[in-house]
Design an enzyme around this catalytic site. Sequence first.
Site, PDB file in Angstrom:
ATOM      1  N   SER A 104       0.808  -1.221   0.000  1.00  0.00           N
ATOM      2  CA  SER A 104       0.000   0.000   0.000  1.00  0.00           C
ATOM      3  C   SER A 104       0.841   1.272   0.000  1.00  0.00           C
ATOM      4  CB  SER A 104      -0.921   0.003   1.223  1.00  0.00           C
ATOM      5  OG  SER A 104      -0.183  -0.196   2.416  1.00  0.00           O
ATOM      6  N   HIS A 145      -1.370   5.438   6.896  1.00  0.00           N
ATOM      7  CA  HIS A 145      -0.626   5.433   5.643  1.00  0.00           C
ATOM      8  C   HIS A 145      -0.308   6.878   5.258  1.00  0.00           C
ATOM      9  CE1 HIS A 145      -2.434   1.422   5.422  1.00  0.00           C
ATOM     10  NE2 HIS A 145      -1.529   1.116   4.513  1.00  0.00           N
TER      11      HIS A 145
END
Length: 300
Positions: free
Chosen positions: A52, A273
């Site tokens: 990711s 993230h």
Amino acid sequence: MAGGRSRNKRRFKIRLFAGLAAAGLSGIAVFTANAADNTIDGTLDYVALGDSYSSGHGASSTYTGDVNTTCKRNDLAYPNVFFAKYLASAQPSKSSSMFNLACTGAKIQDVIDDQLGSVTGSVEMVTITIGGNDVHFADVARTCVLNGSAVCTQALNEASPKISTLRQPLTDLLAEIRKRAPVANIVISGYPKIFATGGCGALSISEDNRDRMRGLQELMNDLIREVAGASDRVQYADPDGLFNGHRVCDTGDLWINQVGDAVAQLDTGAAYHPNANGHAAMADAVFDAAQGSTTGPQAG
């Protein structure tokens, strides 16, 4: 500015020519390319691999197309930003190509099984960020924020011993990439630490557990750096220092999504993230690593 661009060209060219020489290909016709170009045939054939952090999950809430939506591939991901930066800096005379095959949730074995098909002998640049899902870093961070100290401690204890088990699989993965792309400039990136030190407002994760989480991420980055250093012509990109002052629990402009941020509200998996600014920083680190230099201050 022109002098800086010239130096950039020479650095990229030196690394690619060194790759050709090491692969025993230094006499082939690719050297007929325009001398001003900094890749072996006037283009940059680039493949991005990984998880990711490479796909751009969390860079924004926009993912176009079924595959991109499933894998959370985002136009603001660091590979895309790196590629744009390369084109602006090097200004190659021929068209260049970029394929981001990274996928959110990917582990080392997933890269081997699902992403290496486009890594061929014509590829001149490969970037990768991988290993975090093998240790479940994002899940641990989410667990620590949403639960009490005891649950967090258990999650950290479960994650810690997994790091050392990644050395051989990661070594084998980089060797396979090199085998498939003998002249490529390969850059593997470490991970920015999620949490800052000091106070953290209303978040339930204690300072002690944040320190332990930071320590685990340092261990992971150390392992990635060591494996890169022991591999065949692989550069290590270290974005962590660039995130000083921009981590969760910092008070300034944050480069990592929290659970309550707009992107994470639309997509809970985007929490912990990098956001668009974080991906821009990672692109800077990868760009510098591709030229054989380092970026920014020491990690904090």
